[in-house]
Motif scaffolding. Structure first.
Motif, PDB file in Angstrom:
ATOM      1  N   LYS A 103       4.305  -5.643   5.810  1.00 19.08           N
ATOM      2  CA  LYS A 103       5.381  -5.091   6.624  1.00 19.08           C
ATOM      3  C   LYS A 103       5.717  -3.693   6.129  1.00 19.08           C
ATOM      4  O   LYS A 103       5.523  -3.365   4.965  1.00 19.08           O
ATOM      5  CB  LYS A 103       6.633  -5.952   6.537  1.00 19.08           C
ATOM      6  CG  LYS A 103       6.516  -7.260   7.261  1.00 19.08           C
ATOM      7  CD  LYS A 103       7.826  -8.017   7.189  1.00 19.08           C
ATOM      8  CE  LYS A 103       7.678  -9.346   7.910  1.00 19.08           C
ATOM      9  NZ  LYS A 103       8.915 -10.139   7.821  1.00 19.08           N
ATOM     10  N   LYS A 162      -4.207   0.762   5.098  1.00 17.69           N
ATOM     11  CA  LYS A 162      -4.692  -0.144   6.148  1.00 17.69           C
ATOM     12  C   LYS A 162      -4.601  -1.578   5.620  1.00 17.69           C
ATOM     13  O   LYS A 162      -5.548  -2.099   5.050  1.00 17.69           O
ATOM     14  CB  LYS A 162      -6.138   0.198   6.533  1.00 17.69           C
ATOM     15  CG  LYS A 162      -6.350   1.635   6.942  1.00 17.69           C
ATOM     16  CD  LYS A 162      -5.587   1.957   8.204  1.00 17.69           C
ATOM     17  CE  LYS A 162      -5.869   3.389   8.636  1.00 17.69           C
ATOM     18  NZ  LYS A 162      -4.750   4.059   9.213  1.00 17.69           N
ATOM     19  N   ASN A 163      -3.443  -2.201   5.776  1.00 18.50           N
ATOM     20  CA  ASN A 163      -3.256  -3.588   5.366  1.00 18.50           C
ATOM     21  C   ASN A 163      -2.277  -4.244   6.332  1.00 18.50           C
ATOM     22  O   ASN A 163      -1.860  -3.637   7.308  1.00 18.50           O
ATOM     23  CB  ASN A 163      -2.778  -3.673   3.915  1.00 18.50           C
ATOM     24  CG  ASN A 163      -1.490  -2.938   3.676  1.00 18.50           C
ATOM     25  OD1 ASN A 163      -0.598  -2.917   4.520  1.00 18.50           O
ATOM     26  ND2 ASN A 163      -1.361  -2.318   2.526  1.00 18.50           N
ATOM     27  N   ASN A 164      -1.914  -5.468   6.069  1.00 12.80           N
ATOM     28  CA  ASN A 164      -1.040  -6.216   6.974  1.00 12.80           C
ATOM     29  C   ASN A 164       0.386  -6.356   6.456  1.00 12.80           C
ATOM     30  O   ASN A 164       1.148  -7.163   6.976  1.00 12.80           O
ATOM     31  CB  ASN A 164      -1.631  -7.612   7.229  1.00 12.80           C
ATOM     32  CG  ASN A 164      -2.913  -7.534   8.017  1.00 12.80           C
ATOM     33  OD1 ASN A 164      -3.082  -6.670   8.866  1.00 12.80           O
ATOM     34  ND2 ASN A 164      -3.836  -8.424   7.727  1.00 12.80           N
ATOM     35  N   ARG A 178       2.601  -2.065  12.789  1.00 12.16           N
ATOM     36  CA  ARG A 178       2.951  -3.308  12.085  1.00 12.16           C
ATOM     37  C   ARG A 178       4.420  -3.647  12.274  1.00 12.16           C
ATOM     38  O   ARG A 178       5.179  -2.853  12.824  1.00 12.16           O
ATOM     39  CB  ARG A 178       2.689  -3.150  10.580  1.00 12.16           C
ATOM     40  CG  ARG A 178       1.228  -3.195  10.236  1.00 12.16           C
ATOM     41  CD  ARG A 178       1.053  -3.142   8.751  1.00 12.16           C
ATOM     42  NE  ARG A 178       0.523  -1.804   8.459  1.00 12.16           N
ATOM     43  CZ  ARG A 178       0.640  -1.197   7.315  1.00 12.16           C
ATOM     44  NH1 ARG A 178       1.257  -1.754   6.327  1.00 12.16           N
ATOM     45  NH2 ARG A 178       0.128  -0.004   7.138  1.00 12.16           N
TER      46      ARG A 178
END
Length: 94
Positions: free
Chosen positions: A35, A31-33, A54
Motif C-alpha cells: 500500500k 514495483k511491488n504490491n 495501488r
C-alpha cells in the motif's frame, strides 16, 4: 470553493499541480504490491495518480481538505482504493 486560495500557512501547505512532477513520482515508485501512504494529500492531485497504481492510505491534518477529499474520492473510498485518515499523521501512526 477554490481551496488553493485558502492554503493554510500554519500547515505549510503547498499544492502539487505539475503533471511532470506527479509522473516523476509515479515512475520512481517501487514495483511491488505494498500500500502507498501519502502524507498531506492536499487537494488530491497526486492522490488521483497514486490510486491508479495501488491502494492508498492518505493522512490529512486540515479538516477542510479532509472534507474535500472525502467528497472528491467518494467512489475510490467505497471501492477500498483509498482510506483517508483525518488528523496529524504522528497521532495516527504509532
Amino acid at each position: 470553493m477554490d481551496l488553493e486560495k485558502f492554503a493554510n500557512k500554519r500547515y505549510g501547505q503547498n499544492f502539487l499541480k505539475s503533471d511532470y512532477y506527479k509522473q516523476k513520482i509515479i515512475q520512481s515508485m517501487p514495483k511491488n504490491n505494498l500500500k502507498i501512504v501519502e502524507i498531506g494529500p492536499g487537494l488530491g492531485d497526486l492522490t488521483k495518480e497514486l490510486i491508479k497504481e495501488r491502494e492508498v492510505i492518505a493522512y490529512e491534518v486540515d479538516k477542510r481538505l479532509c472534507e474535500h477529499l472525502s467528497i472528491e474520492f467518494k467512489d475510490s473510498i467505497i471501492q477500498d482504493k483509498l482510506v483517508i485518515k483525518c488528523g496529524d499523521v504522528l497521532e495516527h501512526w504509532g
